[in-house]
Design an enzyme around this catalytic site. Structure first.
Site, PDB file in Angstrom:
ATOM      1  CG  ASP A  71       4.079  -9.359  -5.509  1.00 44.92           C
ATOM      2  OD1 ASP A  71       3.755  -8.787  -5.066  1.00 44.92           O
ATOM      3  OD2 ASP A  71       4.952 -10.113  -6.482  1.00 44.92           O
ATOM      4  CG  HIS A  95      11.137 -13.197  -1.314  1.00 49.31           C
ATOM      5  ND1 HIS A  95      10.066 -13.365  -3.421  1.00 49.31           N
ATOM      6  CD2 HIS A  95      12.032 -13.205  -2.423  1.00 49.31           C
ATOM      7  CE1 HIS A  95      11.029 -12.984  -4.428  1.00 49.31           C
ATOM      8  NE2 HIS A  95      11.819 -12.604  -3.928  1.00 49.31           N
ATOM      9  CG  HIS A 113       6.432   1.059  -8.247  1.00 50.05           C
ATOM     10  ND1 HIS A 113       7.350   1.470  -7.686  1.00 50.05           N
ATOM     11  CD2 HIS A 113       6.574  -0.070  -8.990  1.00 50.05           C
ATOM     12  CE1 HIS A 113       8.111   0.259  -7.138  1.00 50.05           C
ATOM     13  NE2 HIS A 113       7.774  -0.690  -7.927  1.00 50.05           N
ATOM     14  CG  LEU A 170      -1.590  -0.842   1.434  1.00 54.99           C
ATOM     15  CD1 LEU A 170      -2.740  -1.086   2.410  1.00 54.99           C
ATOM     16  CD2 LEU A 170      -2.925  -1.627   0.289  1.00 54.99           C
ATOM     17  NE  ARG A 171       4.869   0.889  -3.626  1.00 51.28           N
ATOM     18  CZ  ARG A 171       5.604   0.078  -3.706  1.00 51.28           C
ATOM     19  NH1 ARG A 171       6.370  -0.961  -2.531  1.00 51.28           N
ATOM     20  NH2 ARG A 171       5.883  -0.811  -5.000  1.00 51.28           N
TER      21      ARG A 171
END
Length: 436
Positions: A312, A186, A316, A70-71
């Site tokens: 995922d 990951h 940006h 969500l930044r």
């Protein structure tokens, strides 16, 4: 000031699909006080304050996304909790799990509570922060896992930063196991992948770009499976990308190892060829692999070895994708393609409709050890109403996310959310005006 009680709603004439309870039938669904109160006939005396006509639509549990960035906090220039939870609601997603690589890192209860409370204030989607396995994601000192669990972190994670020290990884899994918390891992060997940008193969050679070999994933999978057996921890592989890794996963699950896995939706449709001509929006980590890897991932999904599909999501700003390839940032804005891409697997004959819905609802809920993801009587009223035949175009007008970085931009997609209901409240409804 407390919010008023959710309104009484009736969803009429839809096809109800609840994979957890093997329900696939045409039935009305009635909601009150944030819960499912009846399926079929309304309870005696029930008077809905609003009725939704779901004719020709699927009525399914609210979707659950296991990985969406969500930044916020830290990278608000890219997106915010408000903008991305709005995009989630428009995509039928009622619950999403955000990795801990925010700034500051989700390694304290204060950061976890900040994220949850911010999402609750906006009220578009439920945000479940994944707590960091180590302080600062540095891979050295274990985090206070009990405090993170108490603060609302359902799982632990190290985002996409591998823990290089195997001893630390073992201790982290042992500690997590004492609290019954699943670890999202990951699988990527930090040394084998160091400096790599795309899959190591013919495309990387032709483009002259440093590659990430298949072994970077399989070596990490082997290590993590061995540690899971040693410690008894529950692990979840976040975002498998290779055929060999899916085979290792299947073998471990057959032996009873407590391991699950998901795949990012784009890995089921794109390959290394989509990075040709230095396509910035197809630059992701783990990298897009070969066609044989893509087919193996689809087969693992069809067999139920991979039990969840996630977005995922990594939004940006434009500049992040406009530098020379070695300096661009990886990731796809993917909330709004999660549902239509998963429905495309039904059209492609990979999954049945019920299997596809399960991949987005009850199966990710099980990975999170959550009681959500179904629509039985008294279940939480998280509902998604989908027109499965609606064709629409993904573009800057139809996307709610702040990030437009997707290789599917300007493509036709089939399957569109008409209403999203969170805790009994309509948080998204499709405008009758459709932009193309």
């Amino acid at each position: 000031m407390s919010k008023p009680a959710p309104p009484r709603l009736s969803i009429r004439h839809g096809r109800l699909i609840d994979p957890l309870h093997a329900v696939d039938t045409h039935a009305d669904v009635h909601l009150a006080d944030g819960r499912v109160v009846a399926i079929g006939a309304a309870p005696d005396g029930f008077q809905p304050e609003r009725e939704l006509d779901a004719s020709g639509c699927l009525v399914v549990p609210g979707l659950i996304d296991l990985c969406a960035r969500l930044r916020e906090p830290g990278l608000e220039r890219k997106a915010t909790i408000r903008s991305e939870t709005q995009a989630a609601a428009a995509s039928g997603i009622t619950s999403l799990c955000c990795p801990p690589d925010t700034d500051p890192v989700i390694d304290t209860p204060a950061v976890a509570q900040l994220i949850r409370q911010t999402a609750q204030r906006y009220g578009y989607a439920r945000v479940l922060p994944a707590g960091s396995l180590t302080h600062g994601l540095a891979g050295t000192q274990l985090s206070e896992m009990a405090a993170l669990k108490h603060a609302g972190c359902p799982v632990l994670s190290h985002a996409d930063r591998p823990i290089r020290n195997t001893r630390v990884q073992r201790r982290a899994l042992e500690y997590a196991a004492t609290f019954g918390m699943t670890c999202f891992l990951h699988p990527c060997d930090a040394d084998l992948s160091d400096g790599g940008l795309v899959h190591e193969g013919r495309v990387s050679t032709r483009l002259g770009l440093p590659g990430i070999p298949e072994a970077a994933e399989t070596v990490a999978v082997a290590r993590d499976l061995a540690l899971a057996e040693q410690t008894g921890a529950r692990i979840h592989f976040r975002g498998l990308s290779t055929a060999r890794a899916t085979a290792m996963l299947a073998e471990a699950r057959a032996r009873g190892v407590a391991v699950t896995a998901d795949v990012s939706a784009h890995q089921l449709f794109l390959t290394e060829n989509d990075v040709d001509h230095f396509a910035a929006n197809a630059y992701v980590l783990p990298p897009l692999r070969t066609e044989s890897d893509r087919q193996a991932l689809r087969a693992a999904v069809a067999r139920g070895e991979i039990t969840a599909i996630c977005s995922d999501h990594q939004p940006h700003e434009d500049d992040a994708k406009q530098a020379p390839f070695p300096r661009i940032q990886p990731g796809i804005s993917a909330l709004e393609t999660l549902l239509p891409l998963t429905l495309q697997l039904v059209t492609d004959g990979v999954l049945s409709l019920n299997q596809a819905i399960a991949m987005l609802t009850c199966q990710p809920a099980a990975i999170l050890n959550s009681k959500r993801g179904h629509l039985a009587i008294n279940a939480r009223a998280d509902v998604c109403v989908i027109d499965p035949n609606k064709i629409w175009i993904l573009n800057e007008h139809t996307m709610r996310s702040r990030g437009l970085n997707t290789p599917f931009l300007n493509q036709e997609l089939r399957g569109q959310v008409q209403w999203t209901i969170l805790n009994g409240r309509v948080v998204f409804e499709q405008s009758p005006v459709q932009y193309c």
